[in-house]
Design an enzyme around this catalytic site. Structure first.
Site, PDB file in Angstrom:
ATOM      1  N   CYS A   1     -10.600  15.747  -0.068  1.00  0.00           N
ATOM      2  CA  CYS A   1      -9.916  16.455  -1.171  1.00  0.00           C
ATOM      3  C   CYS A   1     -10.827  16.707  -2.371  1.00  0.00           C
ATOM      4  O   CYS A   1     -10.474  17.483  -3.259  1.00  0.00           O
ATOM      5  CB  CYS A   1      -8.677  15.685  -1.600  1.00  0.00           C
ATOM      6  SG  CYS A   1      -7.456  15.585  -0.289  1.00  0.00           S
TER       7      CYS A   1
ATOM      8  N   HIS B   1      -6.936  17.701  -8.957  1.00  0.00           N
ATOM      9  CA  HIS B   1      -6.549  17.875  -7.556  1.00  0.00           C
ATOM     10  C   HIS B   1      -5.072  17.505  -7.474  1.00  0.00           C
ATOM     11  O   HIS B   1      -4.647  16.479  -8.017  1.00  0.00           O
ATOM     12  CB  HIS B   1      -7.400  16.971  -6.674  1.00  0.00           C
ATOM     13  CG  HIS B   1      -6.821  16.774  -5.315  1.00  0.00           C
ATOM     14  ND1 HIS B   1      -6.410  17.833  -4.536  1.00  0.00           N
ATOM     15  CD2 HIS B   1      -6.541  15.648  -4.605  1.00  0.00           C
ATOM     16  CE1 HIS B   1      -5.913  17.370  -3.403  1.00  0.00           C
ATOM     17  NE2 HIS B   1      -5.981  16.050  -3.422  1.00  0.00           N
TER      18      HIS B   1
ATOM     19  N   ASN C   1       0.048  19.050  -1.641  1.00  0.00           N
ATOM     20  CA  ASN C   1      -1.381  18.721  -1.665  1.00  0.00           C
ATOM     21  C   ASN C   1      -2.101  19.601  -0.639  1.00  0.00           C
ATOM     22  O   ASN C   1      -1.913  19.431   0.562  1.00  0.00           O
ATOM     23  CB  ASN C   1      -1.548  17.229  -1.329  1.00  0.00           C
ATOM     24  CG  ASN C   1      -3.006  16.787  -1.320  1.00  0.00           C
ATOM     25  OD1 ASN C   1      -3.916  17.616  -1.332  1.00  0.00           O
ATOM     26  ND2 ASN C   1      -3.226  15.482  -1.273  1.00  0.00           N
TER      27      ASN C   1
HETATM   28  N1  COA Z   1      10.886   9.556   2.568  1.00  0.00           N
HETATM   29  C1  COA Z   1      11.658   8.479   2.340  1.00  0.00           C
HETATM   30  N2  COA Z   1      11.169   7.233   2.293  1.00  0.00           N
HETATM   31  C2  COA Z   1       9.838   7.090   2.492  1.00  0.00           C
HETATM   32  C3  COA Z   1       8.986   8.179   2.727  1.00  0.00           C
HETATM   33  C4  COA Z   1       9.574   9.455   2.773  1.00  0.00           C
HETATM   34  N3  COA Z   1       8.844  10.574   2.983  1.00  0.00           N
HETATM   35  N4  COA Z   1       7.725   7.732   2.881  1.00  0.00           N
HETATM   36  C5  COA Z   1       7.763   6.407   2.740  1.00  0.00           C
HETATM   37  N5  COA Z   1       9.049   6.015   2.516  1.00  0.00           N
HETATM   38  C6  COA Z   1       9.568   4.664   2.287  1.00  0.00           C
HETATM   39  C7  COA Z   1       8.681   3.588   2.863  1.00  0.00           C
HETATM   40  O1  COA Z   1       8.946   3.402   4.228  1.00  0.00           O
HETATM   41  C8  COA Z   1       9.065   2.392   2.021  1.00  0.00           C
HETATM   42  O2  COA Z   1      10.268   1.889   2.510  1.00  0.00           O
HETATM   43  P1  COA Z   1      10.493   0.292   2.568  1.00  0.00           P
HETATM   44  O3  COA Z   1      10.428  -0.180   1.143  1.00  0.00           O
HETATM   45  O4  COA Z   1      11.850   0.184   3.180  1.00  0.00           O
HETATM   46  O5  COA Z   1       9.380  -0.243   3.415  1.00  0.00           O
HETATM   47  C9  COA Z   1       9.349   3.007   0.655  1.00  0.00           C
HETATM   48  O6  COA Z   1       9.586   4.407   0.888  1.00  0.00           O
HETATM   49  C10 COA Z   1       8.236   2.842  -0.323  1.00  0.00           C
HETATM   50  O7  COA Z   1       7.045   3.255   0.307  1.00  0.00           O
HETATM   51  P2  COA Z   1       5.664   3.179  -0.423  1.00  0.00           P
HETATM   52  O8  COA Z   1       4.579   3.660   0.490  1.00  0.00           O
HETATM   53  O9  COA Z   1       5.523   1.843  -1.046  1.00  0.00           O
HETATM   54  O10 COA Z   1       5.907   4.260  -1.583  1.00  0.00           O
HETATM   55  P3  COA Z   1       5.022   4.619  -2.797  1.00  0.00           P
HETATM   56  O11 COA Z   1       5.794   4.457  -4.031  1.00  0.00           O
HETATM   57  O12 COA Z   1       3.668   3.987  -2.749  1.00  0.00           O
HETATM   58  O13 COA Z   1       4.828   6.185  -2.584  1.00  0.00           O
HETATM   59  C11 COA Z   1       3.171   7.729  -1.841  1.00  0.00           C
HETATM   60  C12 COA Z   1       4.135   6.646  -1.447  1.00  0.00           C
HETATM   61  C13 COA Z   1       2.407   8.202  -0.609  1.00  0.00           C
HETATM   62  C14 COA Z   1       3.949   8.894  -2.430  1.00  0.00           C
HETATM   63  C15 COA Z   1       2.211   7.180  -2.909  1.00  0.00           C
HETATM   64  O14 COA Z   1       1.684   5.938  -2.508  1.00  0.00           O
HETATM   65  C16 COA Z   1       1.062   8.095  -3.182  1.00  0.00           C
HETATM   66  O15 COA Z   1       1.253   9.214  -3.604  1.00  0.00           O
HETATM   67  N6  COA Z   1      -0.178   7.627  -3.006  1.00  0.00           N
HETATM   68  C17 COA Z   1      -1.336   8.422  -3.228  1.00  0.00           C
HETATM   69  C18 COA Z   1      -1.465   9.332  -2.107  1.00  0.00           C
HETATM   70  C19 COA Z   1      -2.354  10.456  -2.375  1.00  0.00           C
HETATM   71  O16 COA Z   1      -2.307  11.026  -3.414  1.00  0.00           O
HETATM   72  N7  COA Z   1      -3.167  10.770  -1.399  1.00  0.00           N
HETATM   73  C20 COA Z   1      -4.016  11.868  -1.410  1.00  0.00           C
HETATM   74  C21 COA Z   1      -5.214  11.587  -2.219  1.00  0.00           C
HETATM   75  S1  COA Z   1      -6.279  12.896  -1.902  1.00  0.00           S
END
Ligand code: COA
Length: 329
Positions: free
Chosen positions: A123, A256, A286
């Site tokens: 990215c 980004h 993204n």
């Molecule tokens: N819909 C509903 N629930 C979802 C889900 C979705 N699409 N994806 C994950 N969950 C659930 C998980 O299973 C988890 O459930 P649990 O508590 O029962 O286990 C819960 O939501 C929380 O998941 P978690 O991964 O802890 O959420 P988060 O707050 O960290 O958010 C992201 C997840 C991916 C949105 C976040 O971590 C993020 O944006 N990270 C950076 C990613 C990024 O920017 N990457 C690209 C960089 S180039």
């Protein structure tokens, strides 16, 4: 007290002549996804800021998206296609393992001269590509460089993995960077970083020398989030300092577009008002290396960014790779 940035002391080696972008026709909303996987519009919007994404049709290749963006960037630059002497494509989703998507776009443009290659920095690819282009121009090895970020992430997503498939979209953006000295504007500085110890935080579980598959995106979201806020804010702070700039002089930040919460938290950490952050993630999701030029093109076409303003571009991605570029438009 930091010294104020003065126009006179800056020797710009390259400036942006024009920008262009392309999005596929098909829009997939969060509600569309919630009919196929266990997710909801509310969850996706709250956690990421994404409302919808564009998805390429089956017969579209990465080079098709990149070519469309490139054509528009060249047109907006008011130069001839034959004035381009270098094409750099930032991508993680090329048409083929080789040759480069850049050479495919070169042929599609009908260009028979110059040279073309791809850059892979996930990215952060567009920031890496800008840095390379700026260096080629300042070393007088190129005059007009077409810098493209083009991605079809929909092809490397596991559509049953709700933790990743809701985050990405397809699209392409391009700029022409030129040695045109008349503009008194251009790239002030670009800083690049990587740290391969974090390779496993965000990667694709396929590859030519590993399992001969294209694979799917795998991500430790929480850890990537933490690194993103810390590394991007540090990177911008250092770059401002190096260039004798102060935060107040920044007119716009184009991050980004990975997650709205990352963008907001980075702005908070830097003490920069959120109104200066340009955001398209709600509509485009993204789009990896395409997200910065897509957002830049949106802002230029709406005349949000004006000539003479200071703009910071910043990105982080798999590798980990990260970086920022400060420019005067
Ligand atoms: N819909 C509903 N629930 C979802 C889900 C979705 N699409 N994806 C994950 N969950 C659930 C998980 O299973 C988890 O459930 P649990 O508590 O029962 O286990 C819960 O939501 C929380 O998941 P978690 O991964 O802890 O959420 P988060 O707050 O960290 O958010 C992201 C997840 C991916 C949105 C976040 O971590 C993020 O944006 N990270 C950076 C990613 C990024 O920017 N990457 C690209 C960089 S180039």
């Amino acid at each position: 007290m930091q010294k104020k940035y003065s126009n006179k002391r800056i020797k710009f080696s390259s400036c942006i002549l024009g920008c262009g972008s392309y999005l596929p026709k098909k829009i997939v909303t969060n509600n569309d996804l919630s009919k196929k996987i266990d997710t909801s519009d509310e969850w996706i919007k709250t956690r990421t800021g994404i409302k919808q994404r564009y998805i390429a049709s089956k017969n579209q290749l990465n080079s098709d998206l990149g070519f469309q963006a490139a054509r528009k960037a060249i047109k907006n630059s008011k130069i001839k296609i034959s004035d381009i002497d270098l094409i750099i494509v930032a991508t993680s989703t090329p048409d083929h393992t080789f040759p480069s998507t850049a050479t495919k776009i070169q042929a599609k443009l009908g260009l028979k001269k110059g040279f073309a290659f791809d850059v892979q920095a996930a990215c952060s690819g567009f920031i890496y590509a800008i840095s390379i282009a700026d260096n080629y121009i300042s070393n007088k090895q190129a005059k007009n460089v077409l810098v493209i970020g083009s991605e079809i992430f929909s092809r490397i997503l596991d559509w049953n993995d709700r933790s990743t498939c809701v985050l990405f979209g397809d699209g392409a953006g391009a700029i022409v960077l030129s040695d045109n000295k008349k503009k008194n504007s251009g790239i002030i500085s670009t800083e690049l970083y990587s740290d391969g110890r974090f390779y496993d935080l965000l990667y694709v579980n396929g590859g030519v020398s590993s399992n001969q598959k294209s694979g799917h995106v795998k991500m430790k979201g929480k850890e990537v989030f933490r690194h993103a806020v810390e590394k991007l804010s540090n990177c911008i702070e250092l770059s401002l300092k190096k260039n004798n700039l102060v935060k107040d002089q920044i007119d716009w930040i184009i991050p980004h577009q990975a997650n709205k919460r990352i963008m907001d938290m980075t702005a908070n950490k830097l003490g920069i008002p959120r109104e200066k952050i340009l955001i398209t993630i709600d509509r485009y999701a993204n789009t990896s290396s395409a997200s910065i030029p897509l957002t830049l093109d949106y802002a230029l076409s709406k005349k949000i960014i004006k000539r003479g303003q200071i703009v910071v571009l910043e990105a982080i991605g798999g590798g980990l790779t990260w970086g920022c570029s400060i420019l005067k438009y």
